[in-house]
Design a protein around this motif. Structure first.
Motif, PDB file in Angstrom:
ATOM      1  N   GLN A  71      27.462  -6.130  98.240  1.00 29.36           N
ATOM      2  CA  GLN A  71      26.625  -7.326  98.220  1.00 29.36           C
ATOM      3  C   GLN A  71      25.316  -7.093  98.965  1.00 29.36           C
ATOM      4  O   GLN A  71      24.254  -7.521  98.516  1.00 29.36           O
ATOM      5  CB  GLN A  71      27.369  -8.514  98.828  1.00 29.36           C
ATOM      6  CG  GLN A  71      28.443  -9.064  97.931  1.00 29.36           C
ATOM      7  CD  GLN A  71      29.256 -10.165  98.596  1.00 29.36           C
ATOM      8  OE1 GLN A  71      29.421 -10.191  99.811  1.00 29.36           O
ATOM      9  NE2 GLN A  71      29.791 -11.063  97.777  1.00 29.36           N
ATOM     10  N   HIS A  85      21.729  -7.329  97.243  1.00 27.45           N
ATOM     11  CA  HIS A  85      20.740  -8.247  97.801  1.00 27.45           C
ATOM     12  C   HIS A  85      19.449  -7.508  98.128  1.00 27.45           C
ATOM     13  O   HIS A  85      18.354  -7.977  97.809  1.00 27.45           O
ATOM     14  CB  HIS A  85      21.304  -8.936  99.047  1.00 27.45           C
ATOM     15  CG  HIS A  85      20.335  -9.883  99.671  1.00 27.45           C
ATOM     16  ND1 HIS A  85      20.041 -11.104  99.108  1.00 27.45           N
ATOM     17  CD2 HIS A  85      19.575  -9.783 100.792  1.00 27.45           C
ATOM     18  CE1 HIS A  85      19.136 -11.717  99.860  1.00 27.45           C
ATOM     19  NE2 HIS A  85      18.844 -10.939 100.888  1.00 27.45           N
ATOM     20  N   HIS A 135      17.650  -6.592  94.955  1.00 27.67           N
ATOM     21  CA  HIS A 135      17.110  -7.771  94.296  1.00 27.67           C
ATOM     22  C   HIS A 135      15.856  -8.281  95.024  1.00 27.67           C
ATOM     23  O   HIS A 135      14.877  -8.648  94.383  1.00 27.67           O
ATOM     24  CB  HIS A 135      18.184  -8.864  94.221  1.00 27.67           C
ATOM     25  CG  HIS A 135      17.788 -10.023  93.375  1.00 27.67           C
ATOM     26  ND1 HIS A 135      17.756  -9.949  92.006  1.00 27.67           N
ATOM     27  CD2 HIS A 135      17.390 -11.269  93.706  1.00 27.67           C
ATOM     28  CE1 HIS A 135      17.368 -11.115  91.518  1.00 27.67           C
ATOM     29  NE2 HIS A 135      17.145 -11.933  92.529  1.00 27.67           N
ATOM     30  N   THR A 136      15.899  -8.300  96.353  1.00 32.25           N
ATOM     31  CA  THR A 136      14.737  -8.782  97.109  1.00 32.25           C
ATOM     32  C   THR A 136      13.568  -7.799  97.028  1.00 32.25           C
ATOM     33  O   THR A 136      12.420  -8.209  97.135  1.00 32.25           O
ATOM     34  CB  THR A 136      15.088  -9.063  98.581  1.00 32.25           C
ATOM     35  OG1 THR A 136      15.658  -7.900  99.165  1.00 32.25           O
ATOM     36  CG2 THR A 136      16.041 -10.230  98.699  1.00 32.25           C
ATOM     37  N   ASP A 176      15.254 -13.972  93.677  1.00 39.31           N
ATOM     38  CA  ASP A 176      16.218 -14.682  94.506  1.00 39.31           C
ATOM     39  C   ASP A 176      17.609 -14.435  93.947  1.00 39.31           C
ATOM     40  O   ASP A 176      17.787 -14.231  92.757  1.00 39.31           O
ATOM     41  CB  ASP A 176      15.968 -16.200  94.483  1.00 39.31           C
ATOM     42  CG  ASP A 176      14.656 -16.551  95.146  1.00 39.31           C
ATOM     43  OD1 ASP A 176      14.297 -15.876  96.127  1.00 39.31           O
ATOM     44  OD2 ASP A 176      13.985 -17.497  94.670  1.00 39.31           O
ATOM     45  N   LEU A 177      18.595 -14.506  94.819  1.00 38.41           N
ATOM     46  CA  LEU A 177      19.981 -14.370  94.337  1.00 38.41           C
ATOM     47  C   LEU A 177      20.579 -15.703  94.019  1.00 38.41           C
ATOM     48  O   LEU A 177      20.314 -16.705  94.504  1.00 38.41           O
ATOM     49  CB  LEU A 177      20.842 -13.655  95.399  1.00 38.41           C
ATOM     50  CG  LEU A 177      20.650 -12.176  95.475  1.00 38.41           C
ATOM     51  CD1 LEU A 177      21.550 -11.595  96.579  1.00 38.41           C
ATOM     52  CD2 LEU A 177      20.972 -11.483  94.174  1.00 38.41           C
TER      53      LEU A 177
END
Length: 120
Positions: A106, A110, A113-114, A119-120
């Motif tokens: 995770q 995260h 993605h950032t 945004d998640l």
């Protein structure tokens, strides 16, 4: 010094492979001793040191040199084999390790993605 560091990483990668093989063999040996009415071993030869092995393999995935010589992937493969080949008395460690690995995944997702600005 570089030669020595490469050799150490190579040895560490081979040690991970050895733990994978050891876990599978220990489970097979315990399984072969089961009475007919049981399907899973309650314990096996690695049970007393199972948590310590997992702990050190997880630490190996965080080493600064873990991205070389397939060390990180070898450590995770060894962890997965230990989880897959675990007797009943190691299930708590299996559960804790699974939570730890999912948490790490995770965090990676995260972070990636950032990096892309989403945004998640």
């Amino acid at each position: 010094k570089q030669w020595y560091q490469r050799r150490v990483r190579g040895v560490a990668t081979n040690a991970c492979w050895a733990f994978s093989s050891l876990a599978e063999s220990a489970y097979d040996a315990a399984e072969s001793q089961l009475p007919d009415n049981e399907t899973e071993p309650a314990t096996y030869i690695l049970s007393p040191c199972y948590a310590a092995i997992i702990k050190q393999l997880l630490a190996t995935t965080e080493r600064p040199d873990a991205s070389t010589n397939n060390l990180r992937s070898s450590a995770y493969e060894a962890i997965m084999e230990l989880l897959k080949s675990s007797p009943k008395d190691c299930y708590l460690v299996v559960q804790e390790t699974t939570v730890t690995v999912i948490s790490k995944l995770q965090g990676i997702l995260h972070h990636r993605h950032t990096e892309k600005g989403g945004d998640l």
